[in-house]
Design a protein around this motif. Structure first.
Motif, PDB file in Angstrom:
ATOM      1  N   PHE A   1     -44.478-129.193  13.840  1.00 24.26           N
ATOM      2  CA  PHE A   1     -43.656-129.897  12.865  1.00 24.26           C
ATOM      3  C   PHE A   1     -44.557-130.699  11.936  1.00 24.26           C
TER       4      PHE A   1
ATOM      5  N   TYR B   1     -44.198-134.066   9.334  1.00 24.49           N
ATOM      6  CA  TYR B   1     -43.367-135.167   8.877  1.00 24.49           C
ATOM      7  C   TYR B   1     -44.150-135.996   7.865  1.00 24.49           C
TER       8      TYR B   1
ATOM      9  N   GLN C   1     -44.380-139.901   6.446  1.00 26.27           N
ATOM     10  CA  GLN C   1     -43.965-141.271   6.726  1.00 26.27           C
ATOM     11  C   GLN C   1     -44.471-142.172   5.607  1.00 26.27           C
TER      12      GLN C   1
ATOM     13  N   LYS D   1     -44.536-146.964   6.722  1.00 24.98           N
ATOM     14  CA  LYS D   1     -44.404-147.135   8.178  1.00 24.98           C
ATOM     15  C   LYS D   1     -42.953-147.098   8.641  1.00 24.98           C
ATOM     16  N   ASN D   2     -42.086-146.530   7.841  1.00 24.49           N
ATOM     17  CA  ASN D   2     -40.694-146.454   8.228  1.00 24.49           C
ATOM     18  C   ASN D   2     -40.300-145.053   8.652  1.00 24.49           C
ATOM     19  N   GLU D   3     -39.196-144.588   8.115  1.00 25.98           N
ATOM     20  CA  GLU D   3     -38.635-143.387   8.677  1.00 25.98           C
ATOM     21  C   GLU D   3     -39.493-142.159   8.474  1.00 25.98           C
ATOM     22  N   PHE D   4     -39.313-141.232   9.389  1.00 20.55           N
ATOM     23  CA  PHE D   4     -40.001-139.958   9.347  1.00 20.55           C
ATOM     24  C   PHE D   4     -39.155-138.969   8.553  1.00 20.55           C
TER      25      PHE D   4
ATOM     26  N   PHE E   1     -38.625-135.307   7.690  1.00 22.33           N
ATOM     27  CA  PHE E   1     -38.971-133.963   8.153  1.00 22.33           C
ATOM     28  C   PHE E   1     -39.317-133.075   6.965  1.00 22.33           C
TER      29      PHE E   1
ATOM     30  N   PHE F   1     -47.740-136.670   9.301  1.00 18.37           N
ATOM     31  CA  PHE F   1     -47.922-136.445  10.734  1.00 18.37           C
ATOM     32  C   PHE F   1     -47.580-135.010  11.092  1.00 18.37           C
TER      33      PHE F   1
ATOM     34  N   PHE G   1     -47.289-136.180  18.837  1.00 16.63           N
ATOM     35  CA  PHE G   1     -47.768-136.384  17.485  1.00 16.63           C
ATOM     36  C   PHE G   1     -49.278-136.519  17.429  1.00 16.63           C
ATOM     37  N   GLY G   2     -49.834-136.112  16.285  1.00 16.14           N
ATOM     38  CA  GLY G   2     -51.218-136.428  15.985  1.00 16.14           C
ATOM     39  C   GLY G   2     -51.327-137.833  15.426  1.00 16.14           C
ATOM     40  N   GLU G   3     -52.548-138.215  15.053  1.00 15.74           N
ATOM     41  CA  GLU G   3     -52.791-139.562  14.551  1.00 15.74           C
ATOM     42  C   GLU G   3     -52.446-139.702  13.062  1.00 15.74           C
TER      43      GLU G   3
END
Lengths: 115, 112
Positions: A33, A35, A37, A40-43, A45, A91, A106-108
Protein backbone atom coordinates in the motif's frame (compact mmCIF):
# COMPACT_ATOMS: atom_id res chain seq x y z
CA UNK A 1 13.71 -8.53 4.98
CA UNK A 2 11.82 -8.20 8.23
CA UNK A 3 10.91 -4.58 7.81
CA UNK A 4 9.46 -2.38 5.11
CA UNK A 5 12.37 -0.42 3.66
CA UNK A 6 11.68 2.95 2.08
CA UNK A 7 14.16 5.13 0.21
CA UNK A 8 15.05 7.90 0.14
CA UNK A 9 14.22 9.20 3.62
CA UNK A 10 14.19 12.77 2.34
CA UNK A 11 13.77 14.17 -1.16
CA UNK A 12 13.71 17.81 -2.23
CA UNK A 13 12.41 18.79 -5.64
CA UNK A 14 11.71 22.03 -7.41
CA UNK A 15 8.17 22.50 -8.60
CA UNK A 16 7.73 20.74 -11.92
CA UNK A 17 10.51 18.21 -11.34
CA UNK A 18 10.01 14.47 -11.11
CA UNK A 19 10.15 12.56 -7.83
CA UNK A 20 10.53 8.81 -7.43
CA UNK A 21 10.19 6.90 -4.18
CA UNK A 22 11.01 3.26 -3.50
CA UNK A 23 9.67 0.58 -1.18
CA UNK A 24 10.87 -2.93 -0.45
CA UNK A 25 8.05 -4.83 1.32
CA UNK A 26 8.60 -7.45 3.97
CA UNK A 27 9.59 -10.75 2.38
CA UNK A 28 6.55 -12.96 1.87
CA UNK A 29 4.05 -10.10 1.99
CA UNK A 30 1.90 -10.02 -1.12
CA UNK A 31 0.14 -6.71 -0.52
CA UNK A 32 1.72 -3.27 -0.80
CA UNK A 33 0.00 0.00 0.00
CA UNK A 34 1.04 3.61 -0.54
CA UNK A 35 -0.29 6.39 1.69
CA UNK A 36 0.28 10.14 1.74
CA UNK A 37 0.42 11.87 5.11
CA UNK A 38 0.26 15.64 5.29
CA UNK A 39 0.87 17.59 8.52
CA UNK A 40 1.15 14.37 10.58
CA UNK A 41 -2.57 13.85 10.30
CA UNK A 42 -4.72 11.56 8.30
CA UNK A 43 -3.45 8.93 5.94
CA UNK A 44 -4.63 9.45 2.39
CA UNK A 45 -4.76 6.14 0.56
CA UNK A 46 -3.15 6.26 -2.87
CA UNK A 47 -2.84 2.76 -4.31
CA UNK A 48 -2.50 -0.89 -3.35
CA UNK A 49 -0.95 -3.87 -5.08
CA UNK A 50 -1.40 -7.59 -4.80
CA UNK A 51 1.98 -8.87 -5.91
CA UNK A 52 2.68 -6.96 -9.13
CA UNK A 53 -0.95 -6.26 -9.92
CA UNK A 54 -2.74 -3.05 -9.08
CA UNK A 55 -5.46 -3.97 -6.58
CA UNK A 56 -7.01 -0.59 -5.84
CA UNK A 57 -5.96 2.74 -7.34
CA UNK A 58 -8.93 4.85 -6.34
CA UNK A 59 -6.77 7.29 -4.40
CA UNK A 60 -4.25 8.06 -7.12
CA UNK A 61 -4.18 11.46 -8.85
CA UNK A 62 -3.73 9.69 -12.15
CA UNK A 63 -2.53 12.57 -14.25
CA UNK A 64 0.79 12.91 -12.39
CA UNK A 65 1.14 9.90 -10.08
CA UNK A 66 2.10 6.40 -11.13
CA UNK A 67 3.24 3.32 -9.24
CA UNK A 68 4.66 -0.11 -9.98
CA UNK A 69 5.52 -3.31 -8.15
CA UNK A 70 7.62 -5.46 -10.46
CA UNK A 71 8.99 -8.91 -9.61
CA UNK A 72 12.43 -8.90 -7.97
CA UNK A 73 12.47 -5.10 -7.74
CA UNK A 74 11.43 -2.57 -5.09
CA UNK A 75 8.01 -1.07 -5.59
CA UNK A 76 8.04 2.54 -6.75
CA UNK A 77 5.85 5.63 -6.61
CA UNK A 78 6.60 8.32 -9.16
CA UNK A 79 5.29 11.85 -9.33
CA UNK A 80 5.75 13.69 -12.61
CA UNK A 81 5.80 17.48 -12.56
CA UNK A 82 5.59 17.85 -8.79
CA UNK A 83 3.44 20.57 -7.26
CA UNK A 84 3.81 22.37 -3.94
CA UNK A 85 0.83 20.44 -2.53
CA UNK A 86 2.65 17.15 -3.13
CA UNK A 87 4.89 17.99 -0.16
CA UNK A 88 4.14 15.25 2.35
CA UNK A 89 5.47 12.09 3.90
CA UNK A 90 4.76 9.08 1.72
CA UNK A 91 4.40 5.80 3.56
CA UNK A 92 4.59 2.35 2.12
CA UNK A 93 3.05 -0.55 4.00
CA UNK A 94 3.03 -4.26 3.31
CA UNK A 95 0.79 -7.03 4.51
CA UNK A 96 -0.09 -10.65 4.13
CA UNK A 97 -3.65 -11.85 4.34
CA UNK A 98 -4.71 -15.30 5.44
CA UNK A 99 -8.44 -15.50 4.91
CA UNK A 100 -9.83 -12.35 6.41
CA UNK A 101 -7.01 -11.75 8.84
CA UNK A 102 -3.95 -9.75 8.08
CA UNK A 103 -1.68 -7.12 9.52
CA UNK A 104 -0.29 -4.05 7.87
CA UNK A 105 3.30 -2.96 8.59
CA UNK A 106 4.58 0.46 7.69
CA UNK A 107 7.95 1.72 6.59
CA UNK A 108 9.56 4.81 8.06
CA UNK A 109 8.32 6.99 5.23
CA UNK A 110 9.87 9.23 2.58
CA UNK A 111 9.54 12.96 3.17
CA UNK A 112 9.06 14.86 -0.09
CA UNK A 113 9.55 18.61 -0.05
CA UNK A 114 8.58 20.52 -3.19
CA UNK A 115 9.99 24.03 -3.37
CA UNK B 1 -17.57 3.53 2.15
CA UNK B 2 -16.29 3.27 5.69
CA UNK B 3 -15.91 6.36 7.89
CA UNK B 4 -13.72 6.17 10.99
CA UNK B 5 -13.89 8.96 13.56
CA UNK B 6 -11.38 9.30 16.37
CA UNK B 7 -11.53 11.32 19.60
CA UNK B 8 -9.96 13.21 21.19
CA UNK B 9 -7.51 14.82 18.79
CA UNK B 10 -5.17 15.73 21.65
CA UNK B 11 -4.84 14.22 25.11
CA UNK B 12 -2.55 15.13 28.01
CA UNK B 13 -2.23 12.92 31.07
CA UNK B 14 0.03 12.79 34.09
CA UNK B 15 2.55 9.99 34.21
CA UNK B 16 0.98 6.96 35.84
CA UNK B 17 -2.58 7.88 34.89
CA UNK B 18 -4.64 6.07 32.26
CA UNK B 19 -5.38 7.27 28.74
CA UNK B 20 -8.39 6.32 26.65
CA UNK B 21 -8.81 6.97 22.93
CA UNK B 22 -12.09 6.22 21.19
CA UNK B 23 -13.02 5.45 17.60
CA UNK B 24 -16.31 4.88 15.85
CA UNK B 25 -16.89 3.32 12.47
CA UNK B 26 -19.83 3.23 10.10
CA UNK B 27 -19.57 0.03 8.05
CA UNK B 28 -20.95 -3.02 9.83
CA UNK B 29 -18.84 -5.20 7.49
CA UNK B 30 -15.64 -3.98 9.19
CA UNK B 31 -14.18 -6.78 11.26
CA UNK B 32 -10.53 -5.95 11.91
CA UNK B 33 -9.45 -2.97 14.03
CA UNK B 34 -5.74 -2.22 14.48
CA UNK B 35 -4.14 0.56 16.50
CA UNK B 36 -0.92 2.25 15.46
CA UNK B 37 1.55 4.39 17.39
CA UNK B 38 3.51 6.95 15.44
CA UNK B 39 6.48 8.62 17.07
CA UNK B 40 7.92 11.84 15.73
CA UNK B 41 9.67 11.31 12.42
CA UNK B 42 8.88 7.61 12.28
CA UNK B 43 6.41 5.32 10.59
CA UNK B 44 3.29 4.00 12.33
CA UNK B 45 3.91 0.91 14.41
CA UNK B 46 1.19 -1.67 14.99
CA UNK B 47 0.73 -1.95 18.77
CA UNK B 48 -2.45 -3.98 19.17
CA UNK B 49 -5.40 -5.15 17.12
CA UNK B 50 -8.76 -6.77 17.65
CA UNK B 51 -11.02 -8.84 15.47
CA UNK B 52 -14.78 -8.78 15.64
CA UNK B 53 -15.10 -12.19 17.22
CA UNK B 54 -13.70 -10.87 20.52
CA UNK B 55 -14.74 -7.97 22.75
CA UNK B 56 -11.47 -7.19 24.51
CA UNK B 57 -7.78 -7.86 24.09
CA UNK B 58 -4.92 -7.00 26.44
CA UNK B 59 -1.18 -6.78 26.04
CA UNK B 60 0.57 -5.64 29.21
CA UNK B 61 -0.41 -1.98 29.75
CA UNK B 62 -2.40 -1.72 26.52
CA UNK B 63 -5.94 -2.97 25.96
CA UNK B 64 -8.49 -2.58 23.21
CA UNK B 65 -12.24 -3.03 23.56
CA UNK B 66 -14.77 -3.48 20.77
CA UNK B 67 -18.51 -2.95 20.80
CA UNK B 68 -19.83 -4.19 17.46
CA UNK B 69 -23.41 -3.26 18.22
CA UNK B 70 -22.50 0.36 18.85
CA UNK B 71 -19.74 0.31 16.21
CA UNK B 72 -17.03 1.68 18.45
CA UNK B 73 -13.69 0.53 19.75
CA UNK B 74 -11.28 2.04 22.24
CA UNK B 75 -7.61 1.96 23.17
CA UNK B 76 -6.76 1.96 26.86
CA UNK B 77 -3.26 2.64 28.13
CA UNK B 78 -2.71 2.17 31.86
CA UNK B 79 0.18 3.42 34.01
CA UNK B 80 1.26 5.79 31.27
CA UNK B 81 4.93 6.60 30.84
CA UNK B 82 6.63 9.49 29.01
CA UNK B 83 7.64 7.11 26.22
CA UNK B 84 3.94 6.55 25.49
CA UNK B 85 3.85 10.11 24.13
CA UNK B 86 3.09 9.81 20.40
CA UNK B 87 0.27 10.07 17.88
CA UNK B 88 -2.09 7.10 17.94
CA UNK B 89 -4.22 6.07 14.98
CA UNK B 90 -7.11 3.66 14.88
CA UNK B 91 -8.16 1.88 11.70
CA UNK B 92 -10.87 -0.41 10.41
CA UNK B 93 -10.86 -3.02 7.66
CA UNK B 94 -13.71 -5.02 6.21
CA UNK B 95 -13.56 -8.75 5.51
CA UNK B 96 -14.53 -8.22 1.89
CA UNK B 97 -11.80 -5.77 0.95
CA UNK B 98 -8.22 -4.92 1.74
CA UNK B 99 -8.76 -1.21 2.23
CA UNK B 100 -7.82 0.17 5.66
CA UNK B 101 -9.67 3.25 6.86
CA UNK B 102 -7.77 5.38 9.36
CA UNK B 103 -8.90 7.76 12.06
CA UNK B 104 -7.41 11.26 12.15
CA UNK B 105 -5.08 10.54 15.04
CA UNK B 106 -4.76 11.42 18.73
CA UNK B 107 -1.68 13.22 19.95
CA UNK B 108 -0.98 11.85 23.43
CA UNK B 109 1.35 13.70 25.79
CA UNK B 110 2.37 12.07 29.04
CA UNK B 111 3.59 14.67 31.50
CA UNK B 112 6.38 13.45 33.81
Amino acid sequence: GEEVAQTPKHLVRGEGQKAKLYCAPIKGHSYVFWYQQVLKNEFKFLISFQNENVFDETGMPKERFSAKCLPNSPCSLEIQATKLEDSAVYFCASGRWVGDTGELFFGEGSRLTVL
Amino acid sequence: GENVEQHPSTLSVQEGDSAVIKCTYSDSASNYFPWYKQELGKGPQLIIDIRSNVGEKKDQRIAVTLNKTAKHFSLHITETQPEDSAVYFCAAKAYTGNQFYFGTGTSLTVIP
